[in-house]
Motif scaffolding. Structure first.
Motif, PDB file in Angstrom:
ATOM      1  N   MET A   1      32.302  37.250  29.129  1.00 37.41           N
ATOM      2  CA  MET A   1      32.015  38.253  30.146  1.00 37.41           C
ATOM      3  C   MET A   1      30.549  38.634  30.174  1.00 37.41           C
ATOM      4  O   MET A   1      30.045  39.102  31.202  1.00 37.41           O
ATOM      5  CB  MET A   1      32.897  39.489  29.940  1.00 37.41           C
ATOM      6  CG  MET A   1      32.952  40.398  31.157  1.00 37.41           C
ATOM      7  SD  MET A   1      34.053  41.829  30.961  1.00 37.41           S
ATOM      8  CE  MET A   1      35.661  41.045  31.126  1.00 37.41           C
TER       9      MET A   1
ATOM     10  N   ASN B   1      29.411  35.817  32.507  1.00 34.42           N
ATOM     11  CA  ASN B   1      30.061  35.723  33.813  1.00 34.42           C
ATOM     12  C   ASN B   1      30.804  37.038  34.036  1.00 34.42           C
ATOM     13  O   ASN B   1      31.950  37.198  33.623  1.00 34.42           O
ATOM     14  CB  ASN B   1      31.022  34.532  33.811  1.00 34.42           C
ATOM     15  CG  ASN B   1      31.631  34.267  35.176  1.00 34.42           C
ATOM     16  OD1 ASN B   1      31.657  35.138  36.038  1.00 34.42           O
ATOM     17  ND2 ASN B   1      32.137  33.066  35.363  1.00 34.42           N
ATOM     18  N   ALA B   2      30.150  37.978  34.686  1.00 37.05           N
ATOM     19  CA  ALA B   2      30.630  39.359  34.735  1.00 37.05           C
ATOM     20  C   ALA B   2      32.011  39.495  35.366  1.00 37.05           C
ATOM     21  O   ALA B   2      32.825  40.316  34.929  1.00 37.05           O
ATOM     22  CB  ALA B   2      29.630  40.236  35.479  1.00 37.05           C
ATOM     23  N   ASN B   3      32.305  38.724  36.416  1.00 34.27           N
ATOM     24  CA  ASN B   3      33.616  38.864  37.055  1.00 34.27           C
ATOM     25  C   ASN B   3      34.612  37.813  36.591  1.00 34.27           C
ATOM     26  O   ASN B   3      35.713  37.700  37.138  1.00 34.27           O
ATOM     27  CB  ASN B   3      33.489  38.859  38.577  1.00 34.27           C
ATOM     28  CG  ASN B   3      33.229  37.470  39.147  1.00 34.27           C
ATOM     29  OD1 ASN B   3      32.985  36.505  38.419  1.00 34.27           O
ATOM     30  ND2 ASN B   3      33.283  37.357  40.459  1.00 34.27           N
TER      31      ASN B   3
ATOM     32  N   GLY C   1      36.175  35.464  39.109  1.00 37.28           N
ATOM     33  CA  GLY C   1      37.071  36.118  40.047  1.00 37.28           C
ATOM     34  C   GLY C   1      38.348  36.646  39.428  1.00 37.28           C
ATOM     35  O   GLY C   1      39.233  37.129  40.141  1.00 37.28           O
ATOM     36  N   ARG C   2      38.453  36.619  38.110  1.00 35.53           N
ATOM     37  CA  ARG C   2      39.684  37.072  37.441  1.00 35.53           C
ATOM     38  C   ARG C   2      39.684  38.567  37.133  1.00 35.53           C
ATOM     39  O   ARG C   2      40.738  39.161  36.936  1.00 35.53           O
ATOM     40  CB  ARG C   2      39.879  36.295  36.127  1.00 35.53           C
ATOM     41  CG  ARG C   2      40.058  34.795  36.303  1.00 35.53           C
ATOM     42  CD  ARG C   2      40.128  34.120  34.943  1.00 35.53           C
ATOM     43  NE  ARG C   2      40.286  32.675  35.027  1.00 35.53           N
ATOM     44  CZ  ARG C   2      39.287  31.814  35.111  1.00 35.53           C
ATOM     45  NH1 ARG C   2      38.029  32.248  35.159  1.00 35.53           N
ATOM     46  NH2 ARG C   2      39.518  30.510  35.166  1.00 35.53           N
ATOM     47  N   LYS C   3      38.529  39.185  37.058  1.00 34.79           N
ATOM     48  CA  LYS C   3      38.421  40.563  36.587  1.00 34.79           C
ATOM     49  C   LYS C   3      38.810  41.549  37.689  1.00 34.79           C
ATOM     50  O   LYS C   3      38.273  41.523  38.795  1.00 34.79           O
ATOM     51  CB  LYS C   3      36.992  40.842  36.114  1.00 34.79           C
ATOM     52  CG  LYS C   3      36.792  42.224  35.519  1.00 34.79           C
ATOM     53  CD  LYS C   3      35.354  42.383  35.054  1.00 34.79           C
ATOM     54  CE  LYS C   3      35.104  43.779  34.483  1.00 34.79           C
ATOM     55  NZ  LYS C   3      33.683  43.937  34.071  1.00 34.79           N
ATOM     56  N   SER C   4      39.753  42.429  37.374  1.00 34.74           N
ATOM     57  CA  SER C   4      40.163  43.499  38.291  1.00 34.74           C
ATOM     58  C   SER C   4      40.990  44.507  37.501  1.00 34.74           C
ATOM     59  O   SER C   4      41.433  44.236  36.383  1.00 34.74           O
ATOM     60  CB  SER C   4      41.000  42.943  39.453  1.00 34.74           C
ATOM     61  OG  SER C   4      42.285  42.558  38.992  1.00 34.74           O
TER      62      SER C   4
ATOM     63  N   TYR D   1      45.762  37.919  39.406  1.00 40.76           N
ATOM     64  CA  TYR D   1      44.515  37.409  40.019  1.00 40.76           C
ATOM     65  C   TYR D   1      44.760  36.071  40.667  1.00 40.76           C
ATOM     66  O   TYR D   1      45.791  35.467  40.505  1.00 40.76           O
ATOM     67  CB  TYR D   1      43.371  37.309  39.007  1.00 40.76           C
ATOM     68  CG  TYR D   1      43.571  36.405  37.802  1.00 40.76           C
ATOM     69  CD1 TYR D   1      43.588  35.018  37.935  1.00 40.76           C
ATOM     70  CD2 TYR D   1      43.691  36.939  36.520  1.00 40.76           C
ATOM     71  CE1 TYR D   1      43.730  34.198  36.828  1.00 40.76           C
ATOM     72  CE2 TYR D   1      43.830  36.138  35.421  1.00 40.76           C
ATOM     73  CZ  TYR D   1      43.850  34.756  35.570  1.00 40.76           C
ATOM     74  OH  TYR D   1      43.997  33.955  34.469  1.00 40.76           O
TER      75      TYR D   1
END
Length: 347
Positions: A258, A261-263, A266-269, A347
């Motif tokens: 993380m 690759n901050a998100n 596209g998996r981060k929520s 996700y």
């Protein structure tokens, strides 16, 4: 370590597979070699790589470095026969290999020769196509997926041409088996039909994302796998680390994915953290390590050939290897089913 047949080939692979995509960015040459040695000692005979690796990030400067690291392991005395080696041909959209050219009969020999040179070997056991030319619904594209405006006849012709080129490589002895990645049920069916029509190599495996948090494979693809003997090689079985619990409560460990690759692709929520907590609660309730539970669960799936995991530390590697000795009870499996129904498609 349990061994499983790779499709309808005579190749047997371990139920766990050592992934290599961090070797060359997050891991050094020496660390990669240490991981290989430890995995082999534990009975893992299967290593997966790709010409585009390493990732985090993917760059023109590093492409091919992971294959080179594996090649250096052979150069330093590693025994080729101890390892079932899988690699992948990049394709359309993967700009750092052949300027993103689609996979074709013309690109296959060049790509294989490049991999063999970097890997310092005469053959690749499983040669996979990394991404379909026509596109894919994988990597969060499923939310807006619509079949692209392509000519199915032209797609089928390309498949037959590619299988002809692959058959030439089989006859040369440079590859032993053929697999796909990020594919669909329709696409796999077309490849199988093309192989039957041309005599080219039959699809032996499918490398798609699969985990407690990503279960797109559970319906049409699962049916295809069972009836056609095209087993799944699951990548990201720990959901890029979410299922370990290390990212809960806002934590971002130093040097973790993380941080790069901050998100998380596209998996981060918020929904992912809620779903993850449900599985962490299952593990806690049954006194299980969540990493080992997630990997062991993947190995129970009827369509699974091998579960690909990666590690950046030896402690992570040893923890993952321990999943091979874990048998999940019916009570654990029932609780996992309940958590999945409560948190589908996070996700």
């Amino acid at each position: 370590m349990e061994r499983r047949k790779l499709g309808r080939t005579d190749i047997e692979v371990s139920a766990l597979c050592l992934g290599s995509m961090t070797w060359g960015t997050q891991n050094t040459v020496e660390e990669g070699h240490e991981q290989i040695n430890r995995a082999l000692e534990a009975g893992i005979n299967f290593v997966d790589t790709a010409e585009m690796y390493p990732v985090n990030p993917i760059s023109a400067e590093t492409i091919g470095r992971t294959e080179q690291i594996i090649g250096m392991w052979y150069e330093r005395g590693g025994t080729r026969q101890d390892m079932v080696l899988a690699s992948k041909h990049s394709g359309e959209g993967m700009a750092h290999a052949r300027n993103g050219a689609p996979i074709s009969a013309a690109t296959i020999p060049e790509a294989i020769e490049g991999s063999l040179r970097r890997l310092q070997t005469d053959y690749i056991d499983l040669y996979q196509f990394h991404w379909p030319n026509r596109g894919s619904y994988m990597f969060r594209k499923n939310w807006t997926f619509e079949p692209r405006d392509v000519d199915p006849a032209a797609e089928r012709q390309n498949m037959e041409d590619c299988l002809g080129a692959l058959q030439n490589e089989v006859q040369r002895g440079t590859i032993r088996a053929f697999g796909l990645s990020n594919e669909s049920a329709w696409g796999t069916g077309q490849w199988l039909a093309a192989a039957a029509a041309t005599g080219g190599p039959r699809v032996a495996s499918m490398q798609n994302e699969y985990s407690l948090l990503c279960r797109l494979y559970d319906t049409d693809m699962a049916e295809m796998s069972i009836y056609e003997d095209v087993g799944l090689l699951a990548f990201s079985p720990l959901a890029t680390g979410f299922l370990t619990g290390k990212y809960q409560d806002g934590n971002v460990p130093e040097a973790s994915r993380m941080t790069l690759n901050a998100n998380m692709g596209g998996r981060k929520s918020d929904r992912v953290f809620a779903a993850t907590q449900a599985y962490l609660d299952v593990a806690k309730r049954h006194d299980l390590d969540p990493t080992q539970m997630a990997l062991a669960w993947c190995m129970t799936r009827p369509f699974m050939t091998s579960v690909i995991f990666g590690a950046t530390t030896m402690a992570q590697l040893d923890l993952a290897i321990g999943a091979a000795d874990l048998t999940l009870s019916d009570a654990v499996l029932d609780d996992i089913t309940t958590a999945h129904r409560d948190h589908p498609m996070p996700y």
